[in-house]
Structure formats: structure tokens, C-alpha cells
Design a protein around this motif. Sequence first.
Motif, mmCIF file in Angstrom:
data_model
loop_
_atom_site.group_PDB
_atom_site.id
_atom_site.type_symbol
_atom_site.label_atom_id
_atom_site.label_comp_id
_atom_site.label_asym_id
_atom_site.label_seq_id
_atom_site.Cartn_x
_atom_site.Cartn_y
_atom_site.Cartn_z
ATOM 1 N N ALA A 328 51.932 62.892 40.083
ATOM 2 C CA ALA A 328 52.436 62.529 38.450
ATOM 3 C C ALA A 328 53.847 63.120 38.426
ATOM 4 O O ALA A 328 54.041 64.257 38.901
ATOM 5 N N VAL A 329 55.015 62.737 37.541
ATOM 6 C CA VAL A 329 56.022 63.060 37.179
ATOM 7 C C VAL A 329 56.062 62.933 35.699
ATOM 8 O O VAL A 329 55.843 61.908 35.111
ATOM 9 N N CYS A 330 56.600 63.974 35.180
ATOM 10 C CA CYS A 330 56.839 63.969 33.711
ATOM 11 C C CYS A 330 58.341 64.308 33.465
ATOM 12 O O CYS A 330 59.042 65.345 33.900
ATOM 13 N N VAL A 331 59.202 63.335 32.716
ATOM 14 C CA VAL A 331 60.746 63.508 32.398
ATOM 15 C C VAL A 331 60.449 63.921 30.894
ATOM 16 O O VAL A 331 60.150 62.844 30.152
ATOM 17 N N VAL A 332 61.006 65.005 30.229
ATOM 18 C CA VAL A 332 61.303 64.993 29.000
ATOM 19 C C VAL A 332 62.368 64.397 28.367
ATOM 20 O O VAL A 332 63.471 64.698 28.934
ATOM 21 N N LEU A 333 62.156 63.971 27.264
ATOM 22 C CA LEU A 333 63.220 63.250 26.668
ATOM 23 C C LEU A 333 63.638 64.180 25.433
ATOM 24 O O LEU A 333 62.632 64.523 24.795
ATOM 25 N N ALA A 334 64.745 64.594 25.314
ATOM 26 C CA ALA A 334 65.160 65.722 24.505
ATOM 27 C C ALA A 334 66.256 65.363 23.749
ATOM 28 O O ALA A 334 66.991 64.285 23.803
#
Length: 423
Positions: A328-334
Motif C-alpha cells: 500500500a502507498v499513501c500520498v498526503v494531499l496538503a
Amino acid sequence: MKVLIVGSGGREHAIAYSVSKSPKVEKIYCAPGNAGISELAECVPIGAMEFDKLAQFAAEQKIDLTIVGMDDPLVGGIVDVFEEKGLRVFGPAKNAAILEGSKAFSKDLMKKYHIPTAAYENFDNAKDALSYLETAKFPIVLKADGLALGKGVLICNDLEEAKAGVQEIMLDKKFGSAGNTMVIEEFMTGREVSVLSYVDGKTIKTMTSAQDHKRAMDGDKGLNTGGMGTFSPSPFYTKEIDEYCQKHIYQPTVDAMRAEGRPFKGIIFFGLMLTEDGPKVLEYNARFGDPEAQVVLPRMKNDIIEVMEACIDGKLDEIDLQFEDNAAVCVVLASEGYPVKYEKGIPITGFENFKGKDGYYCFHAGTKLENGQIVTNGGRVLGITAKGANLKEARKNAYEATEWISFANKYMRHDIGKAIDEA
Ligand code: AMP
Ligand code: GLY
């Protein structure tokens, strides 16, 4: 069962998601929660540090289990307040949460029990710290003792920088009372890995590994943040490294806490650095990582309630902890400008794209509902997580899903999981 989750970030959303999958659970509350969590739980407007109000709520609503996601309430003793009132709660007591609450404590513990970590000295006054630095080797690492939102660590390249760091931490009190004591430690190099674990006071079961990306900008440039993205598992965390850590780091930490009369029940998060001399502990946390939880929990096969209850009851040895054989990969939208200065209250669109998409998750970190519209309400806004058969596929899926969401000042790193290509 009725469950109360304490916290309001992406981590708590990921916990709420796992809790919602348990067949044992009928109703979830979250205090204070956020717009995304409110789809799974009833959010109650009580702050995470309002221990008495939270305990009163748990008693009145006959909550069967409270799960504390955040570090501040744990270090502040929320678990003790609940236990005194006979309320069932998952997390370490105050005397065990000190493992995260005081870096000086954790360094002394590691030294006493021969747990591998960077060489260090603790200081409770600036004069001694400054004179120690005169003969030190550089770069060197300065750490405020207490909680500082992950920002109390300074890597100093020369004496001038280090002196300025001591001034900031101990004299200007940039991190408040967290800087009353300071750790000065050896600078290490190597890959970082986060290993989270369940602990019941004596038994420890580690979860699948993960890696965070702490800097704000691509190429690990820019300021330290709470975390801009994660992947799991880490391909650099091999079976041999795991065996070494189980023997020299994980169980010894649990045994040490018990021997000190501070039995730890809850989550221990081991921040490790894989150095040339073997794995060493960078830091301990007394809770799930954020955004590590967002890639670890969706891969967990067990019923989280069963595992947490086993921790509380000292029966973790009976649990066969299992993770999916995928990634799994998580990309943070900031918000553009995070972690320094950024606008809030900006409308977000595109959530409907996640409906019915198995293996894709939109975890809310800083959002709120305003006149029926979900708007940004923090620096880290959303954690876009996707699973895949392997890390490359998971990364492709996660970045695809980041395009499904729009808001005016959307910012993300484009190299989350780049290290995967070097594995
Ligand atoms: P910590 O909050 O202790 O995890 O520190 C934050 C970040 O600072 C870590 O993730 C590392 O990237 C870095 N860091 C902390 N301690 C050291 C060290 N002794 N040597 C090199 N880097 C460090
Ligand atoms: N992602 C790092 C932390 O939760 O401390």
C-alpha cells in the motif's frame, strides 16, 4: 459493542475504518473527529485533552472500548483517568507513555538495557550543553526532551548551528517546556523504517513495516512535517533485519518497561535507522504513526477489536497477527505552504470517485463540514491510499487516485515511494 476513538486526523480515520469492519462493533463515536470520520462514526465535539468530559461521555453512553489515537492525551495520562473510573481503554498508562513523552527517559532506558541507539548525553541546562558541544563531532543532533509535534529535532552541521539550536530549544523555549531538558546525540546515516507493534505488557507482536517521508518537498528537501506519505512494506526491512530487531530491540524494550515497573500496553512505534552497524532506534512513539497507520491498517487481516482487547487483557500471545501479502502507498494531499503558512476553508471536490473502489481509501486528516460542503481545515488535508499486488502497482494506483480530488491550494510530493525503485 460501542467504541469511542479519541483524535481527529488521518490516523484516527484509518483506525475508524478498521474498527468499522469488526463484526463486534455496532456503533462508533469519535471525539472530536473530522468530516471523513463522520461517515463512519458519530463525531462528538469534545477535545482530546478534555479527559473528564471524555470519561463522562464514555460512562454515559456505556462505551465498551475507548481507543486513543494521539500522543498528547496518552502522555498526559488519559488512560489513567479512564481506568480509575473503571472504563475500558486501549493505550499505555501515563507512566508507560513516557517512552514517547521524554526522549531523555527513552535514551536512558535504551542505555541501561543495551538496546541499540545513537550515543548521546542528556542536559538540563544550556551552559553544560554548550560546553559539551565545544569538543563534539559534527553533524550532531539536538532533541527537545518532550513532545514537539515532531519538530523538536535539529540536525546541526557545525558548532555555530548547534549553539543556535541550544539557544532555540533551551533558552528561547521554541518548543515550550518540551525544551527544559535536551538530548544531544550522534548523527547516524541509513534508511529509516517504521515498525508498529501491539503490546500487552509482556508480549509484543509487530505489524508489517512502513516508511514515511518527513520532509515537505520532493527529494527530501524542505522542512520537516508530520509526514507527507508512506509505503508498506519496506523492501529494505529484510527477514534478517526483522530477526535482529525482534531479539535486540522489540522484546528487550517491552521487558525493560516491565522491569522498570512501567508495563506498556498499547502500540509501540519503533522509528528505526538501518545503519552500517545494524538497526538502531531513532525514537519510540506510544501510538500508531500518521500516515503509517493509513498503509498498515488496511493491510491487516485481523479484527482490530480482538487484537486490542487481547492487549488490554494480557492475552496477545493467543493472537495470530496477519497481514495481506500485498502493498500500500499513501500520498498526503496538503495545503500549499504547509508546514509554515497556508489557507484553510477551501472547498474540496471529487470524494464520490472513491465510492465502490475496492483497495482505494481517502482518509481525512484536516477537513471539516461547512454548510454541507467539505472544506480544508489543516496543513495535511487528505491521505490518499491505494493497495496493489506490489509496491510499484500500489504507488501507481495511489498517484492515480490523487487526481480524483481537487481543491484550490492542493499540494503533494510526487516522489512518495521513489526508494522502491532502488530495492
Ligand atoms: P525523531 O522525532 O527522533 O524521529 O527525529 C525526526 C527525524 O530526525 C528522524 O526521522 C530522522 O530523520 C532525524 N534524526 C533523528 N535522530 C537522528 C540521528 N541520531 N541521526 C540522524 N538523523 C536523525
Ligand atoms: N509519521 C511519523 C509519526 O507519526 O510520528
